[in-house]
Every structure is written in C-alpha cells, then in structure tokens.
Design a protein around this motif. Structure first.
Motif, PDB file in Angstrom:
ATOM      1  N   SER A 185       0.808  -1.214   0.000  1.00  0.00           N
ATOM      2  CA  SER A 185       0.000   0.000   0.000  1.00  0.00           C
ATOM      3  C   SER A 185       0.846   1.271   0.000  1.00  0.00           C
ATOM      4  O   SER A 185       0.299   2.369  -0.033  1.00  0.00           O
ATOM      5  CB  SER A 185      -0.931   0.012   1.216  1.00  0.00           C
ATOM      6  N   ALA A 186       2.159   1.140   0.019  1.00  0.00           N
ATOM      7  CA  ALA A 186       3.018   2.316   0.135  1.00  0.00           C
ATOM      8  C   ALA A 186       2.920   3.224  -1.087  1.00  0.00           C
ATOM      9  O   ALA A 186       2.957   4.447  -0.957  1.00  0.00           O
ATOM     10  CB  ALA A 186       4.462   1.885   0.343  1.00  0.00           C
ATOM     11  N   ASN A 187       2.798   2.680  -2.270  1.00  0.00           N
ATOM     12  CA  ASN A 187       2.790   3.486  -3.485  1.00  0.00           C
ATOM     13  C   ASN A 187       1.394   3.841  -3.957  1.00  0.00           C
ATOM     14  O   ASN A 187       1.246   4.540  -4.959  1.00  0.00           O
ATOM     15  CB  ASN A 187       3.531   2.755  -4.603  1.00  0.00           C
ATOM     16  N   SER A 188       0.373   3.403  -3.264  1.00  0.00           N
ATOM     17  CA  SER A 188      -0.991   3.647  -3.745  1.00  0.00           C
ATOM     18  C   SER A 188      -1.557   4.981  -3.264  1.00  0.00           C
ATOM     19  O   SER A 188      -2.637   5.362  -3.689  1.00  0.00           O
ATOM     20  CB  SER A 188      -1.909   2.516  -3.288  1.00  0.00           C
ATOM     21  N   MET A 189      -0.831   5.695  -2.415  1.00  0.00           N
ATOM     22  CA  MET A 189      -1.323   6.976  -1.934  1.00  0.00           C
ATOM     23  C   MET A 189      -0.864   8.080  -2.882  1.00  0.00           C
ATOM     24  O   MET A 189       0.297   8.472  -2.876  1.00  0.00           O
ATOM     25  CB  MET A 189      -0.817   7.244  -0.517  1.00  0.00           C
ATOM     26  N   LYS A 190      -1.768   8.554  -3.694  1.00  0.00           N
ATOM     27  CA  LYS A 190      -1.444   9.584  -4.675  1.00  0.00           C
ATOM     28  C   LYS A 190      -1.676  10.968  -4.080  1.00  0.00           C
ATOM     29  O   LYS A 190      -2.637  11.184  -3.353  1.00  0.00           O
ATOM     30  CB  LYS A 190      -2.310   9.423  -5.926  1.00  0.00           C
ATOM     31  N   ILE A 191      -0.784  11.896  -4.406  1.00  0.00           N
ATOM     32  CA  ILE A 191      -0.909  13.282  -3.962  1.00  0.00           C
ATOM     33  C   ILE A 191      -1.330  14.106  -5.169  1.00  0.00           C
ATOM     34  O   ILE A 191      -0.749  13.979  -6.250  1.00  0.00           O
ATOM     35  CB  ILE A 191       0.433  13.797  -3.398  1.00  0.00           C
ATOM     36  N   SER A 192      -2.327  14.951  -4.975  1.00  0.00           N
ATOM     37  CA  SER A 192      -2.801  15.768  -6.089  1.00  0.00           C
ATOM     38  C   SER A 192      -1.716  16.768  -6.493  1.00  0.00           C
ATOM     39  O   SER A 192      -0.819  17.103  -5.719  1.00  0.00           O
ATOM     40  CB  SER A 192      -4.074  16.516  -5.694  1.00  0.00           C
ATOM     41  N   ASP A 193      -1.813  17.238  -7.732  1.00  0.00           N
ATOM     42  CA  ASP A 193      -0.828  18.185  -8.246  1.00  0.00           C
ATOM     43  C   ASP A 193      -0.817  19.474  -7.433  1.00  0.00           C
ATOM     44  O   ASP A 193       0.239  20.067  -7.206  1.00  0.00           O
ATOM     45  CB  ASP A 193      -1.116  18.502  -9.718  1.00  0.00           C
ATOM     46  N   GLU A 194      -1.991  19.891  -6.980  1.00  0.00           N
ATOM     47  CA  GLU A 194      -2.090  21.123  -6.190  1.00  0.00           C
ATOM     48  C   GLU A 194      -1.343  20.975  -4.860  1.00  0.00           C
ATOM     49  O   GLU A 194      -0.571  21.855  -4.468  1.00  0.00           O
ATOM     50  CB  GLU A 194      -3.563  21.442  -5.934  1.00  0.00           C
ATOM     51  N   LYS A 195      -1.552  19.849  -4.185  1.00  0.00           N
ATOM     52  CA  LYS A 195      -0.862  19.631  -2.912  1.00  0.00           C
ATOM     53  C   LYS A 195       0.651  19.495  -3.134  1.00  0.00           C
ATOM     54  O   LYS A 195       1.436  19.986  -2.321  1.00  0.00           O
ATOM     55  CB  LYS A 195      -1.393  18.383  -2.218  1.00  0.00           C
ATOM     56  N   MET A 196       1.041  18.823  -4.205  1.00  0.00           N
ATOM     57  CA  MET A 196       2.469  18.664  -4.482  1.00  0.00           C
ATOM     58  C   MET A 196       3.114  20.024  -4.739  1.00  0.00           C
ATOM     59  O   MET A 196       4.240  20.279  -4.295  1.00  0.00           O
ATOM     60  CB  MET A 196       2.676  17.732  -5.683  1.00  0.00           C
ATOM     61  N   LYS A 197       2.401  20.902  -5.431  1.00  0.00           N
ATOM     62  CA  LYS A 197       2.923  22.238  -5.690  1.00  0.00           C
ATOM     63  C   LYS A 197       3.108  23.007  -4.382  1.00  0.00           C
ATOM     64  O   LYS A 197       4.130  23.663  -4.176  1.00  0.00           O
ATOM     65  CB  LYS A 197       1.978  22.993  -6.622  1.00  0.00           C
ATOM     66  N   LYS A 198       2.116  22.905  -3.473  1.00  0.00           N
ATOM     67  CA  LYS A 198       2.222  23.571  -2.178  1.00  0.00           C
ATOM     68  C   LYS A 198       3.392  23.014  -1.365  1.00  0.00           C
ATOM     69  O   LYS A 198       4.112  23.760  -0.703  1.00  0.00           O
ATOM     70  CB  LYS A 198       0.924  23.409  -1.387  1.00  0.00           C
ATOM     71  N   ILE A 199       3.580  21.716  -1.417  1.00  0.00           N
ATOM     72  CA  ILE A 199       4.692  21.088  -0.692  1.00  0.00           C
ATOM     73  C   ILE A 199       6.021  21.591  -1.216  1.00  0.00           C
ATOM     74  O   ILE A 199       6.929  21.935  -0.445  1.00  0.00           O
ATOM     75  CB  ILE A 199       4.599  19.550  -0.805  1.00  0.00           C
ATOM     76  N   GLN A 200       6.155  21.664  -2.534  1.00  0.00           N
ATOM     77  CA  GLN A 200       7.408  22.135  -3.124  1.00  0.00           C
ATOM     78  C   GLN A 200       7.657  23.603  -2.808  1.00  0.00           C
ATOM     79  O   GLN A 200       8.796  24.003  -2.538  1.00  0.00           O
ATOM     80  CB  GLN A 200       7.395  21.904  -4.628  1.00  0.00           C
ATOM     81  N   GLU A 201       6.599  24.416  -2.813  1.00  0.00           N
ATOM     82  CA  GLU A 201       6.755  25.836  -2.467  1.00  0.00           C
ATOM     83  C   GLU A 201       7.197  25.991  -1.017  1.00  0.00           C
ATOM     84  O   GLU A 201       8.095  26.777  -0.715  1.00  0.00           O
ATOM     85  CB  GLU A 201       5.442  26.590  -2.700  1.00  0.00           C
ATOM     86  N   ARG A 202       6.589  25.233  -0.126  1.00  0.00           N
ATOM     87  CA  ARG A 202       6.957  25.310   1.296  1.00  0.00           C
ATOM     88  C   ARG A 202       8.396  24.834   1.505  1.00  0.00           C
ATOM     89  O   ARG A 202       9.142  25.418   2.287  1.00  0.00           O
ATOM     90  CB  ARG A 202       5.983  24.469   2.116  1.00  0.00           C
ATOM     91  N   LYS A 203       8.778  23.796   0.789  1.00  0.00           N
ATOM     92  CA  LYS A 203      10.147  23.289   0.894  1.00  0.00           C
ATOM     93  C   LYS A 203      11.141  24.349   0.445  1.00  0.00           C
ATOM     94  O   LYS A 203      12.176  24.554   1.082  1.00  0.00           O
ATOM     95  CB  LYS A 203      10.301  22.027   0.049  1.00  0.00           C
ATOM     96  N   ALA A 204      10.825  25.041  -0.647  1.00  0.00           N
ATOM     97  CA  ALA A 204      11.705  26.102  -1.138  1.00  0.00           C
ATOM     98  C   ALA A 204      11.801  27.236  -0.117  1.00  0.00           C
ATOM     99  O   ALA A 204      12.891  27.785   0.105  1.00  0.00           O
ATOM    100  CB  ALA A 204      11.195  26.626  -2.474  1.00  0.00           C
ATOM    101  N   GLU A 205      10.681  27.594   0.525  1.00  0.00           N
ATOM    102  CA  GLU A 205      10.695  28.637   1.544  1.00  0.00           C
ATOM    103  C   GLU A 205      11.590  28.253   2.719  1.00  0.00           C
ATOM    104  O   GLU A 205      12.390  29.052   3.193  1.00  0.00           O
ATOM    105  CB  GLU A 205       9.277  28.897   2.057  1.00  0.00           C
ATOM    106  N   VAL A 206      11.446  27.024   3.182  1.00  0.00           N
ATOM    107  CA  VAL A 206      12.233  26.567   4.332  1.00  0.00           C
ATOM    108  C   VAL A 206      13.716  26.541   3.977  1.00  0.00           C
ATOM    109  O   VAL A 206      14.562  26.965   4.782  1.00  0.00           O
ATOM    110  CB  VAL A 206      11.740  25.174   4.792  1.00  0.00           C
ATOM    111  N   GLU A 207      14.042  26.070   2.783  1.00  0.00           N
ATOM    112  CA  GLU A 207      15.448  26.039   2.373  1.00  0.00           C
ATOM    113  C   GLU A 207      16.016  27.449   2.267  1.00  0.00           C
ATOM    114  O   GLU A 207      17.171  27.687   2.628  1.00  0.00           O
ATOM    115  CB  GLU A 207      15.602  25.288   1.056  1.00  0.00           C
TER     116      GLU A 207
END
Length: 59
Positions: A26-48
């Motif tokens: 079940s590890a690979n069956s959890m899909k993240i929407s494109d919108e959430k992935m974009k928010k995650i990447q933006e937050r990661k860039a802010e923290v870095e």
C-alpha cells in the motif's frame, strides 16, 4: 517450550510479516494531487531559503 508456546510464536511472526507485506503493497498507492504537491514544493523552497539565510547570518 510447550506446543502452545510455539504456536503463539509462529502466529506472532506471521502477523508481523503479513503486516509488513500489506504496508509494502500500500506504500505506493497513496497519490498526492498536483495542487498539494505544488504547495509542498513551495513550502520546501521557503524553508530552504530561510535556512540558507540563517546559515549566512551565522558566518
């Protein structure tokens, strides 16, 4: 060890191994929407950026 003890040990091991297989399947069956992935990447860039700014301040 009596027979019932071995039965409990075998059942416990079977439950642990079975749970690990279910988790692996079940590890690979959890899909993240494109919108959430974009928010995650933006937050990661802010923290870095904040971390790199803090590192520059320390030197």
């Amino acid at each position: 060890m009596p027979l019932i003890g071995w039965v409990f040990v075998i059942v416990a091991l079977a439950l642990v191994v079975g749970s690990l297989f279910v988790l692996r399947d079940s590890a690979n069956s959890m899909k993240i929407s494109d919108e959430k992935m974009k928010k995650i990447q933006e937050r990661k860039a802010e923290v870095e950026a904040e971390e790199s700014a803090e590192d520059r301040e320390q030197w």
